[in-house]
Design a protein around this motif. Structure first.
Motif, mmCIF file in Angstrom:
data_model
loop_
_atom_site.group_PDB
_atom_site.id
_atom_site.type_symbol
_atom_site.label_atom_id
_atom_site.label_comp_id
_atom_site.label_asym_id
_atom_site.label_seq_id
_atom_site.Cartn_x
_atom_site.Cartn_y
_atom_site.Cartn_z
ATOM 1 N N LYS A 179 0.854 -1.181 0.000
ATOM 2 C CA LYS A 179 0.000 0.000 0.000
ATOM 3 C C LYS A 179 0.891 1.232 0.000
ATOM 4 O O LYS A 179 2.033 1.180 0.451
ATOM 5 N N PRO A 180 0.373 2.338 -0.481
ATOM 6 C CA PRO A 180 1.189 3.550 -0.511
ATOM 7 C C PRO A 180 1.576 3.982 0.899
ATOM 8 O O PRO A 180 0.810 3.832 1.839
ATOM 9 N N SER A 181 2.750 4.526 1.014
ATOM 10 C CA SER A 181 3.253 4.975 2.303
ATOM 11 C C SER A 181 2.555 6.259 2.733
ATOM 12 O O SER A 181 2.218 7.107 1.910
ATOM 13 N N ASP A 182 2.350 6.412 4.040
ATOM 14 C CA ASP A 182 1.804 7.659 4.552
ATOM 15 C C ASP A 182 2.891 8.719 4.679
ATOM 16 O O ASP A 182 2.604 9.869 4.969
ATOM 17 N N GLN A 183 4.150 8.328 4.433
ATOM 18 C CA GLN A 183 5.280 9.258 4.437
ATOM 19 C C GLN A 183 6.095 9.043 3.164
ATOM 20 O O GLN A 183 7.155 8.438 3.189
ATOM 21 N N PRO A 184 5.614 9.545 2.034
ATOM 22 C CA PRO A 184 6.285 9.263 0.767
ATOM 23 C C PRO A 184 7.685 9.855 0.657
ATOM 24 O O PRO A 184 8.489 9.398 -0.128
ATOM 25 N N GLY A 185 8.014 10.874 1.452
ATOM 26 C CA GLY A 185 9.333 11.488 1.382
ATOM 27 C C GLY A 185 10.348 10.852 2.309
ATOM 28 O O GLY A 185 11.474 11.328 2.409
ATOM 29 N N LEU A 186 9.959 9.777 2.995
ATOM 30 C CA LEU A 186 10.856 9.114 3.930
ATOM 31 C C LEU A 186 12.098 8.615 3.205
ATOM 32 O O LEU A 186 12.009 8.017 2.145
ATOM 33 N N ASN A 187 13.255 8.876 3.769
ATOM 34 C CA ASN A 187 14.561 8.511 3.204
ATOM 35 C C ASN A 187 14.877 9.267 1.925
ATOM 36 O O ASN A 187 15.729 8.856 1.158
ATOM 37 N N GLN A 188 14.202 10.349 1.674
ATOM 38 C CA GLN A 188 14.495 11.248 0.563
ATOM 39 C C GLN A 188 14.592 12.640 1.159
ATOM 40 O O GLN A 188 13.743 13.499 0.936
ATOM 41 N N ARG A 189 15.637 12.833 1.930
ATOM 42 C CA ARG A 189 15.751 14.015 2.778
ATOM 43 C C ARG A 189 15.689 15.325 2.016
ATOM 44 O O ARG A 189 15.114 16.289 2.501
ATOM 45 N N GLY A 190 16.254 15.402 0.850
ATOM 46 C CA GLY A 190 16.251 16.647 0.093
ATOM 47 C C GLY A 190 14.884 17.048 -0.415
ATOM 48 O O GLY A 190 14.637 18.223 -0.691
ATOM 49 N N GLN A 191 13.962 16.099 -0.537
ATOM 50 C CA GLN A 191 12.629 16.415 -1.050
ATOM 51 C C GLN A 191 11.864 17.354 -0.126
ATOM 52 O O GLN A 191 10.999 18.092 -0.570
ATOM 53 N N GLU A 192 12.198 17.356 1.158
ATOM 54 C CA GLU A 192 11.502 18.238 2.085
ATOM 55 C C GLU A 192 11.849 19.708 1.847
ATOM 56 O O GLU A 192 11.150 20.598 2.310
ATOM 57 N N PHE A 193 12.941 19.971 1.123
ATOM 58 C CA PHE A 193 13.360 21.342 0.865
ATOM 59 C C PHE A 193 12.774 21.911 -0.428
ATOM 60 O O PHE A 193 12.854 23.122 -0.653
#
Length: 149
Positions: A81-95
């Motif tokens: 199922k899709p993750s509720d935290q899609p940016g997990l382990n993609q630290r730069g995406q939060e910026f």
């Protein structure tokens, strides 16, 4: 050979199942897991019914191998199922979309910003240090930026 097949015991099936599970540990990627479980299952059935002919044992082994693999495949497919935290382990995406000031000037397309507690490499047009910039994307560890409006 026929004599051996006609006198298969539960120990043979348990040994075969154990061998398959040991081989699975060495990196078969899940292919031998369910076949090994099926062999162990036939071993249990052969223990309960010691007079079961070898042809039925092999037939049960084949059916159980396919059945366990298909059931596991279906369970895995429905469990994804899709993750509720899609940016997990993609630290730069939060910026992406946020505005920062250049920590070091962008020269020849490369510079640095301070974001959070880290210094990040950025790529974009040449700009002097202290210029407000906006993060537009990420390429690995490199943030793509442009001058903030």
């Amino acid at each position: 050979m026929w004599d051996y097949l006609q006198h298969l015991s539960f120990w043979d099936w348990l040994a075969f199942g154990t061998l398959l599970l040991i081989l699975e540990v060495f990196g078969a990627g899940g292919y031998l897991l369910w076949v090994g479980v099926a062999a162990a299952g036939v071993g249990v059935i052969t223990y309960l019914f010691p007079t079961l002919p070898w042809t039925w044992q092999f037939l049960l082994f084949g059916i159980m191998s396919v059945l366990t693999a298909v059931l596991w495949w279906r369970r895995q497919r429905h469990a994804a199922k899709p993750s509720d935290q899609p940016g997990l382990n993609q630290r730069g995406q939060e910026f992406v979309g946020r505005t920062f000031q250049l920590h070091e000037a962008i020269v020849d397309g490369r510079g640095k910003i301070k974001a959070g507690d880290s210094v990040w490499l950025v790529s974009g047009p040449d700009l002097p240090a202290g210029t407000p910039i906006k993060v537009t994307g990420q390429d690995g560890v490199l943030l793509k930026v442009e001058a903030a409006a």
